[in-house]
Design an enzyme around this catalytic site. Structure first.
Site, short mmCIF file in Angstrom:
data_model
loop_
_atom_site.label_atom_id
_atom_site.label_comp_id
_atom_site.label_asym_id
_atom_site.label_seq_id
_atom_site.Cartn_x
_atom_site.Cartn_y
_atom_site.Cartn_z
N LYS A 1 4.63 5.30 -0.17
CA LYS A 1 3.18 4.87 0.06
C LYS A 1 2.22 5.77 0.20
O LYS A 1 1.20 5.65 -0.42
CB LYS A 1 3.47 3.84 1.49
CG LYS A 1 4.16 2.55 1.14
CD LYS A 1 3.87 1.70 -0.19
CE LYS A 1 4.89 0.62 -0.37
NZ LYS A 1 4.92 0.05 -1.65
N SER B 1 0.83 -0.11 2.75
CA SER B 1 1.62 -0.32 4.10
C SER B 1 0.93 0.34 5.21
O SER B 1 0.54 1.46 5.14
CB SER B 1 3.05 0.13 3.97
OG SER B 1 3.62 -0.17 5.43
N TYR C 1 10.52 6.00 2.36
CA TYR C 1 9.75 4.89 2.11
C TYR C 1 8.57 5.17 2.35
O TYR C 1 7.69 4.70 1.59
CB TYR C 1 10.29 3.31 2.76
CG TYR C 1 9.48 2.39 2.61
CD1 TYR C 1 9.20 1.56 1.50
CD2 TYR C 1 8.67 1.95 3.71
CE1 TYR C 1 8.36 0.57 1.52
CE2 TYR C 1 7.72 0.79 3.85
CZ TYR C 1 7.64 0.35 2.65
OH TYR C 1 6.65 -0.91 2.45
N1 UFG Z 1 12.97 -6.15 15.82
C1 UFG Z 1 14.08 -6.55 16.61
N2 UFG Z 1 15.13 -6.92 16.25
C2 UFG Z 1 15.29 -7.06 14.71
C3 UFG Z 1 14.27 -6.55 13.90
C4 UFG Z 1 13.24 -6.39 14.47
O1 UFG Z 1 13.76 -6.13 17.92
O2 UFG Z 1 16.42 -7.52 14.50
C5 UFG Z 1 11.78 -5.52 16.18
C6 UFG Z 1 11.34 -4.09 15.74
O3 UFG Z 1 11.91 -3.16 16.75
C7 UFG Z 1 9.79 -4.07 15.82
C8 UFG Z 1 9.68 -5.52 15.64
O4 UFG Z 1 10.79 -6.17 15.77
O5 UFG Z 1 9.50 -3.60 17.35
C9 UFG Z 1 9.00 -5.63 14.04
O6 UFG Z 1 10.22 -5.11 13.05
P1 UFG Z 1 10.33 -5.32 11.70
O7 UFG Z 1 11.52 -4.71 11.17
O8 UFG Z 1 10.14 -6.94 11.43
O9 UFG Z 1 8.80 -4.69 11.17
P2 UFG Z 1 8.71 -3.23 11.29
O10 UFG Z 1 7.30 -3.13 11.89
O11 UFG Z 1 9.43 -2.34 11.64
O12 UFG Z 1 8.32 -2.86 9.62
C10 UFG Z 1 7.37 -3.15 9.00
C11 UFG Z 1 7.73 -3.31 7.35
C12 UFG Z 1 8.22 -2.10 6.75
C13 UFG Z 1 7.20 -1.12 7.00
C14 UFG Z 1 6.93 -1.08 8.56
C15 UFG Z 1 5.61 -0.19 9.00
O13 UFG Z 1 8.77 -4.36 7.26
O14 UFG Z 1 8.29 -2.24 5.49
O15 UFG Z 1 6.39 -2.30 8.92
O16 UFG Z 1 5.71 0.13 10.28
F1 UFG Z 1 7.52 -0.08 6.45
#
Ligand code: UFG
Length: 342
Positions: A154, A125, A150
């Site tokens: 990785k 990741s 998590y």
């Molecule tokens: N977000 C929102 N509202 C939500 C969900 C997400 O505004 O309800 C925003 C988050 O703040 C972020 C973006 O959307 O800015 C993406 O969020 P995600 O949760 O979809 O994805 P992440 O980038 O946080 O997480 C992903 C993977 C994880 C991994 C991570 C590494 O899902 O498994 O990238 O940064 F660990």
């Protein structure tokens, strides 16, 4: 050639199983169904016309893992997806993550040594990079202290695999995924998050379909153009195809070193508001959302430098954000029709 896909009933695993079958591989799946359903097996078959060989297996059970390999000789390679992946849950229950994600990997690698399985693709990741100093991120960027158990699993997994390749015949590639979204174009398979989705796109589609009241946008005071976080959203089938290409690289002995890592993203960053806008265009309907406080642990911006994957691996993402969101939306509508379990 027979390829074992661990976690092959899961979101990325099932799409990769399809891509593997379509490339002519015979697919064997093991899964403990902790976050997936057996129905996926037939959904895969409805796309490819071929049901993968399936065995329920919990990789935490060393004896069972050993028995599986003893009774399934002639595995040419492994693509290892089976793992827990919720950042928040890993903070609450770190030992679950260290057991699920690390001891299982050790058991698998021990069997690789025993049965001379030399080709191993690992599901890593972009979380291994933490908050990047420079964008886009290259594979040479420093690995910073993980911000969650998590993420730590990785990082440690990559080290475990690297160390093993240094003293054995194992060859491995770790693919560092950015943000996988979307569904297979047939909409036979897609993402089925358990409970309330933690990730942006499933939350968007579930809000649009009426399962959730409103999307909370986590912060609009980040130092980006519109104040919301930037991520690199990649279509899950592009990601699946990267696994097939990485596997072929190992099978054809084209790898340059025994352990290689590649970023798997599109190279394009999109803000949360841009994703919402693109979704509204695709679905032709307004999305109910509200800006709330930042979510702890979110990095400001992450997107891939895809140069190494493009030039060395010979892989490039083909689908854009709109296409990815269109497939995610079609999938959500299909799930509603089929009344699949959320
Ligand atoms: N977000 C929102 N509202 C939500 C969900 C997400 O505004 O309800 C925003 C988050 O703040 C972020 C973006 O959307 O800015 C993406 O969020 P995600 O949760 O979809 O994805 P992440 O980038 O946080 O997480 C992903 C993977 C994880 C991994 C991570 C590494 O899902 O498994 O990238 O940064 F660990």
């Amino acid at each position: 050639m027979k390829i074992l896909v661990t976690g092959g009933l899961g979101y990325i695993g099932s799409h990769t199983a399809v891509a593997l079958q379509q490339a002519g591989f015979e697919v064997l799946i093991v899964d403990n169904m902790s976050n997936s359903s057996i129905d996926v097996l037939e959904d895969i078959a409805s796309i490819t016309g071929e049901t993968p060989q399936f065995k329920y297996l919990d990789l935490r059970n060393k004896e069972d893992v050993h028995h599986y390999f003893k009774t399934h000789r002639e595995i040419d390679g492994i693509i290892h997806f089976a793992a827990s992946k919720a950042v928040g849950e890993s903070v609450e229950n770190p030992l679950l993550y260290y057991e699920n994600n690390l001891s299982t990997l050790v058991y698998l690698l021990q069997e690789c040594a025993k049965y001379e399985i030399q080709n191993f693709i690992f599901s890593s990741s972009c979380t291994v990079y933490g908050e990047p100093d420079r964008l886009p991120i290259t594979e040479k960027a420093p690995i910073k202290k993980a911000t969650s158990p998590y993420g730590n699993t990785k990082q440690i997994s990559e080290e475990i695999i690297f160390d093993t390749t240094q003293v054995s015949a194992l060859k491995a590639i770790a693919l560092r995924y950015f943000n996988p979204i979307g569904a297979h174009e047939s909409v036979e398979i897609g993402e089925l998050p358990l409970g309330v989705p933690q990730n942006l796109v499933p939350f968007i589609t579930q809000t649009a379909i009426g399962l959730r009241e409103q999307l909370a946008v986590f912060g609009d005071d980040y130092p980006t153009e519109d104040g919301t976080c930037i991520r690199d959203y990649i279509h899950v089938m592009d990601l699946a195809e990267a696994h097939v290409i990485a596997l072929q690289r190992l099978l054809e002995k084209k790898n340059k070193t025994p352990f290689e890592v590649f970023n798997v993203g599109t190279g394009k960053g999109s803000s949360v508001l841009e994703v919402i806008q693109a979704f509204e265009n695709v679905s032709q309907m307004p999305l109910n959302y509200k800006v709330v406080n930042r979510r702890p642990g979110d990095v400001t911006a992450v997107y891939a430098d895809t140069g190494l994957a493009n030039n060395e691996l010979g892989w490039k993402a083909k689908r854009n954000l709109e296409e990815s969101l269109r497939s995610a939306w079609k999938w959500e509508q299909k799930v509603k029709l089929k009344k699949k379990d959320y």
